[in-house]
Design a protein around this motif. Structure first.
Motif, PDB file in Angstrom:
ATOM      1  N   PHE A 176       0.846  -1.189   0.000  1.00  0.00           N
ATOM      2  CA  PHE A 176       0.000   0.000   0.000  1.00  0.00           C
ATOM      3  C   PHE A 176       0.883   1.241   0.000  1.00  0.00           C
ATOM      4  CE2 PHE A 176       0.969  -0.400   4.468  1.00  0.00           C
ATOM      5  CZ  PHE A 176       1.030   0.908   4.928  1.00  0.00           C
ATOM      6  N   THR A 177       0.280   2.357  -0.377  1.00  0.00           N
ATOM      7  CA  THR A 177       0.958   3.653  -0.321  1.00  0.00           C
ATOM      8  C   THR A 177       0.099   4.620   0.483  1.00  0.00           C
ATOM      9  OG1 THR A 177      -0.098   4.384  -2.379  1.00  0.00           O
ATOM     10  CG2 THR A 177       2.061   3.324  -2.560  1.00  0.00           C
ATOM     11  N   SER A 178       0.737   5.557   1.160  1.00  0.00           N
ATOM     12  CA  SER A 178       0.018   6.572   1.922  1.00  0.00           C
ATOM     13  C   SER A 178       0.841   7.850   1.956  1.00  0.00           C
ATOM     14  CB  SER A 178      -0.259   6.091   3.351  1.00  0.00           C
ATOM     15  OG  SER A 178      -0.887   7.107   4.108  1.00  0.00           O
ATOM     16  N   ASP A 179       0.176   8.973   1.723  1.00  0.00           N
ATOM     17  CA  ASP A 179       0.826  10.281   1.804  1.00  0.00           C
ATOM     18  C   ASP A 179       0.552  10.965   3.135  1.00  0.00           C
ATOM     19  OD1 ASP A 179       1.776  10.042  -0.822  1.00  0.00           O
ATOM     20  OD2 ASP A 179      -0.113  10.801  -1.639  1.00  0.00           O
ATOM     21  N   ASP A 180      -0.139  10.266   4.038  1.00  0.00           N
ATOM     22  CA  ASP A 180      -0.539  10.862   5.314  1.00  0.00           C
ATOM     23  C   ASP A 180       0.399  10.415   6.428  1.00  0.00           C
ATOM     24  OD1 ASP A 180      -3.428  12.105   4.822  1.00  0.00           O
ATOM     25  OD2 ASP A 180      -3.301  10.225   3.715  1.00  0.00           O
ATOM     26  N   THR A 181       0.830  11.375   7.226  1.00  0.00           N
ATOM     27  CA  THR A 181       1.621  11.039   8.406  1.00  0.00           C
ATOM     28  C   THR A 181       0.684  10.765   9.580  1.00  0.00           C
ATOM     29  OG1 THR A 181       1.807  13.373   9.027  1.00  0.00           O
ATOM     30  CG2 THR A 181       3.559  12.453   7.648  1.00  0.00           C
ATOM     31  N   GLY A 182       1.219  10.110  10.600  1.00  0.00           N
ATOM     32  CA  GLY A 182       0.435   9.852  11.800  1.00  0.00           C
ATOM     33  C   GLY A 182       0.000   8.409  11.915  1.00  0.00           C
ATOM     34  N   LYS A 183      -0.998   8.187  12.777  1.00  0.00           N
ATOM     35  CA  LYS A 183      -1.441   6.835  13.111  1.00  0.00           C
ATOM     36  C   LYS A 183      -2.219   6.203  11.962  1.00  0.00           C
ATOM     37  CE  LYS A 183      -4.918   6.017  15.921  1.00  0.00           C
ATOM     38  NZ  LYS A 183      -5.756   5.922  17.128  1.00  0.00           N
ATOM     39  N   HIS A 184      -1.864   4.970  11.625  1.00  0.00           N
ATOM     40  CA  HIS A 184      -2.568   4.171  10.628  1.00  0.00           C
ATOM     41  C   HIS A 184      -3.058   2.882  11.292  1.00  0.00           C
ATOM     42  CE1 HIS A 184      -0.604   6.941   7.942  1.00  0.00           C
ATOM     43  NE2 HIS A 184      -1.089   6.361   6.864  1.00  0.00           N
ATOM     44  N   THR A 185      -4.182   2.376  10.815  1.00  0.00           N
ATOM     45  CA  THR A 185      -4.724   1.114  11.313  1.00  0.00           C
ATOM     46  C   THR A 185      -4.894   0.157  10.142  1.00  0.00           C
ATOM     47  OG1 THR A 185      -5.953   2.289  13.040  1.00  0.00           O
ATOM     48  CG2 THR A 185      -6.605   0.019  12.592  1.00  0.00           C
ATOM     49  N   VAL A 186      -4.471  -1.087  10.320  1.00  0.00           N
ATOM     50  CA  VAL A 186      -4.671  -2.116   9.298  1.00  0.00           C
ATOM     51  C   VAL A 186      -5.567  -3.199   9.886  1.00  0.00           C
ATOM     52  CG1 VAL A 186      -2.510  -3.274   9.962  1.00  0.00           C
ATOM     53  CG2 VAL A 186      -3.571  -3.788   7.759  1.00  0.00           C
ATOM     54  N   PHE A 187      -6.550  -3.629   9.089  1.00  0.00           N
ATOM     55  CA  PHE A 187      -7.499  -4.653   9.524  1.00  0.00           C
ATOM     56  C   PHE A 187      -7.571  -5.715   8.438  1.00  0.00           C
ATOM     57  CE2 PHE A 187     -11.682  -6.563  10.110  1.00  0.00           C
ATOM     58  CZ  PHE A 187     -11.729  -6.730  11.485  1.00  0.00           C
ATOM     59  N   VAL A 188      -7.544  -6.984   8.842  1.00  0.00           N
ATOM     60  CA  VAL A 188      -7.609  -8.104   7.906  1.00  0.00           C
ATOM     61  C   VAL A 188      -8.824  -8.948   8.264  1.00  0.00           C
ATOM     62  CG1 VAL A 188      -6.373 -10.045   6.886  1.00  0.00           C
ATOM     63  CG2 VAL A 188      -5.091  -8.113   7.809  1.00  0.00           C
ATOM     64  N   GLU A 189      -9.655  -9.267   7.254  1.00  0.00           N
ATOM     65  CA  GLU A 189     -10.835 -10.094   7.488  1.00  0.00           C
ATOM     66  C   GLU A 189     -11.071 -11.000   6.289  1.00  0.00           C
ATOM     67  OE1 GLU A 189     -14.369  -7.806   7.819  1.00  0.00           O
ATOM     68  OE2 GLU A 189     -14.148  -6.846   5.870  1.00  0.00           O
ATOM     69  N   GLU A 190     -11.906 -12.021   6.494  1.00  0.00           N
ATOM     70  CA  GLU A 190     -12.258 -12.916   5.397  1.00  0.00           C
ATOM     71  C   GLU A 190     -13.292 -12.256   4.507  1.00  0.00           C
ATOM     72  OE1 GLU A 190     -13.974 -17.421   4.571  1.00  0.00           O
ATOM     73  OE2 GLU A 190     -14.200 -16.479   6.520  1.00  0.00           O
ATOM     74  N   VAL A 191     -13.211 -12.519   3.206  1.00  0.00           N
ATOM     75  CA  VAL A 191     -14.126 -11.900   2.248  1.00  0.00           C
ATOM     76  C   VAL A 191     -15.416 -12.691   2.125  1.00  0.00           C
ATOM     77  CG1 VAL A 191     -14.454 -11.306  -0.182  1.00  0.00           C
ATOM     78  CG2 VAL A 191     -12.286 -10.790   0.953  1.00  0.00           C
ATOM     79  N   ARG A 192     -15.327 -14.011   2.061  1.00  0.00           N
ATOM     80  CA  ARG A 192     -16.493 -14.846   1.761  1.00  0.00           C
ATOM     81  C   ARG A 192     -17.571 -14.692   2.825  1.00  0.00           C
ATOM     82  NH1 ARG A 192     -18.349 -19.730   3.114  1.00  0.00           N
ATOM     83  NH2 ARG A 192     -16.586 -20.138   4.494  1.00  0.00           N
ATOM     84  N   ALA A 193     -18.832 -14.577   2.386  1.00  0.00           N
ATOM     85  CA  ALA A 193     -19.945 -14.486   3.331  1.00  0.00           C
ATOM     86  C   ALA A 193     -20.053 -15.777   4.126  1.00  0.00           C
ATOM     87  CB  ALA A 193     -21.253 -14.225   2.586  1.00  0.00           C
ATOM     88  N   GLY A 194     -20.441 -15.657   5.388  1.00  0.00           N
ATOM     89  CA  GLY A 194     -20.495 -16.822   6.255  1.00  0.00           C
ATOM     90  C   GLY A 194     -19.093 -17.130   6.725  1.00  0.00           C
ATOM     91  N   SER A 195     -18.605 -16.358   7.663  1.00  0.00           N
ATOM     92  CA  SER A 195     -17.189 -16.381   8.019  1.00  0.00           C
ATOM     93  C   SER A 195     -16.687 -17.775   8.334  1.00  0.00           C
ATOM     94  CB  SER A 195     -16.960 -15.473   9.232  1.00  0.00           C
ATOM     95  OG  SER A 195     -15.621 -15.523   9.629  1.00  0.00           O
ATOM     96  N   ASN A 196     -15.561 -18.125   7.712  1.00  0.00           N
ATOM     97  CA  ASN A 196     -14.923 -19.403   7.976  1.00  0.00           C
ATOM     98  C   ASN A 196     -13.700 -19.227   8.865  1.00  0.00           C
ATOM     99  OD1 ASN A 196     -14.673 -22.237   7.621  1.00  0.00           O
ATOM    100  ND2 ASN A 196     -13.038 -21.913   6.130  1.00  0.00           N
ATOM    101  N   PHE A 197     -13.457 -17.979   9.296  1.00  0.00           N
ATOM    102  CA  PHE A 197     -12.348 -17.731  10.205  1.00  0.00           C
ATOM    103  C   PHE A 197     -12.664 -18.302  11.580  1.00  0.00           C
ATOM    104  CE2 PHE A 197      -9.928 -13.742   8.574  1.00  0.00           C
ATOM    105  CZ  PHE A 197      -9.250 -14.552   7.688  1.00  0.00           C
TER     106      PHE A 197
END
Length: 415
Positions: A239-260
């Motif tokens: 990823f690229t970002s031109d903003d300084t400061g705090k960033h948050t990254v979140f990872v989740e499953e895409v498919r409906a009906g979570s298999n995680f």
């Protein structure tokens, strides 16, 4: 003439009244008169909070009174009150006991909707700790905005534990990987997010499509929303970002009906305006919210083996058995009394060292005075002042111990 004008005005008034009456009747029969809250007994939309991992949610509405049995209705769930549909039923009638596609059924004018859409049962990555879902009832026979009334709301929570996943964020500079939480900046073109340890519901490494979302300052701005495939519980995106400061990254499953096994994982990192090359931290560090901070992480930045050993011994426990804090001046024990002792020792050492240097300087000036009365006098005064200063340091320690023990009972002064 007056009668003619009077007749004209009466005729115009009658025609205008008829037109307005027809328009009012037309609007009343075709447009929605929006009610803020739906009538009838409602369950499942009273602000309740769903447990994390909920696979279905039941919403019921008693439409036996106040609703037109000849109309066709449908329900929607939205992420906000006006946009972003998360789920919608097929059209249904309340005068027929029937089961419709999409989990909707009617029995004795009681409508039951079993919600199974994953988006409507999980908190969005950009949501805070809780995500509110809005339920609305619509009348298909109404034109324009055919929303009839608000059914209510319910709440889902984000799983902030992140499961057992591990998240790593780094930039490559001069063929060297610089990892968060070390210094990373916006001058570099790209950064990479790697996730490991994603598990399926059965505990095996997850294989499937995942979504990476990177936001700035509490999701004020999304700089990356990208899908990719995970293999063996691992995935990565750039990823690229031109903003300084705090960033948050979140990872989740895409498919409906979570298999995680766990719905997703999250981490926070910072981007600076500029990082010097020597500020790069090349130690691969897990920054996910479930990661534990290692005691010896600071010590790993020390290249000298002997100094690193002292640092690790400091964190693990000093010679007195008390863990300490490693600093540029050595190990400082964590207990208050030991901290005071350490600073007193450091103060005496600095004072004694300064006295010794002043005496040496005075002796040197005395040796090069070559019989000059004024130079000899100044050198002797310097040596005398240094000795008096040393006496004051010793006396001040005695005075501090007396005041600290007898008056303020400061820990560390009495031993």
């Amino acid at each position: 003439m007056k009668n003619t004008w009077a007749l004209f005005l009466v005729s115009a008034f009658r025609k205008t009244s008829v037109i307005l009456l027809v328009m009012a009747l037309f609007l009343n029969t075709t447009n929605n008169v929006y009610a803020s809250s739906c009538q009838g007994v409602i369950s499942g939309a009273g602000g309740e909070k769903l447990p994390i991992g909920t696979s279905s949610h039941v919403i019921k509405i008693d439409m036996s009174s106040g609703y037109n049995p000849n109309s066709e209705y449908y329900l929607k769930i939205k992420a906000t009150s006006n946009t972003d549909d998360e789920a919608q039923t097929s059209s249904f009638r309340i005068d027929q006991n029937k089961t419709y596609p999409g989990g909707i059924s009617v029995s004795n004018k009681v409508v039951t909707w079993t919600v199974t859409d994953n988006e409507a049962l999980t908190a969005a990555p950009m949501a805070g700790e809780d995500d509110i879902h809005y339920v609305f009832l619509y009348d298909s026979g109404l034109s324009g905005s055919n929303r009839l009334c608000d059914v209510g709301t319910y709440v889902t929570s984000k799983n902030n534990t992140g499961g057992q996943c591990s998240l790593y964020v780094y930039q490559t500079k001069n063929s060297k990987k610089c990892y968060a939480p070390g210094c990373m900046d916006v001058t570099s073109n790209t950064a990479t997010v790697e996730v490991e340890g994603l598990e399926a519901a059965d505990g095996t490494p997850f294989n499937g499509e995942v979504r990476f979302v990177v936001g700035v300052d509490g999701w004020f701005k999304v700089v990356q929303d990208k899908k990719t495939n995970a293999s063996g519980g691992k995935a990565s995106v750039e990823f690229t970002s031109d903003d300084t400061g705090k960033h948050t990254v979140f990872v989740e499953e895409v498919r409906a009906g979570s298999n995680f096994k766990f719905p997703g994982c999250e981490a926070i990192f910072n981007l600076e305006a500029y990082c010097d090359t020597n500020m790069c931290v090349d130690v691969r560090t897990d920054i996910s919210q479930n990661a534990t901070i290692r005691d010896f992480e600071l010590c790993e930045q020390i290249n000298d083996g002997a100094e690193r050993g002292k640092c690790e011994a400091c964190f693990g426990g000093t010679s007195s058995g008390t863990p300490g804090v490693w600093t540029a001046i050595g190990c400082i024990p964590a207990k208050p009394e030991n901290i005071i002792k350490t600073f007193i020792t450091i103060g005496i050492s600095i004072g004694g060292g300064a006295t010794f240097l002043l005496i040496l300087a005075g002796a040197f000036r005395l040796s090069v005075s070559q019989g000059d009365p004024q130079a000899t006098k100044d050198a002797k005064e310097q040596i005398t002042a240094a000795l008096i200063g040393l006496i004051f340091i010793i006396m001040s320690i005695t005075l501090l111990r007396f005041i600290g023990v007898n008056f303020f009972h400061i820990p560390g002064f009495g031993t």
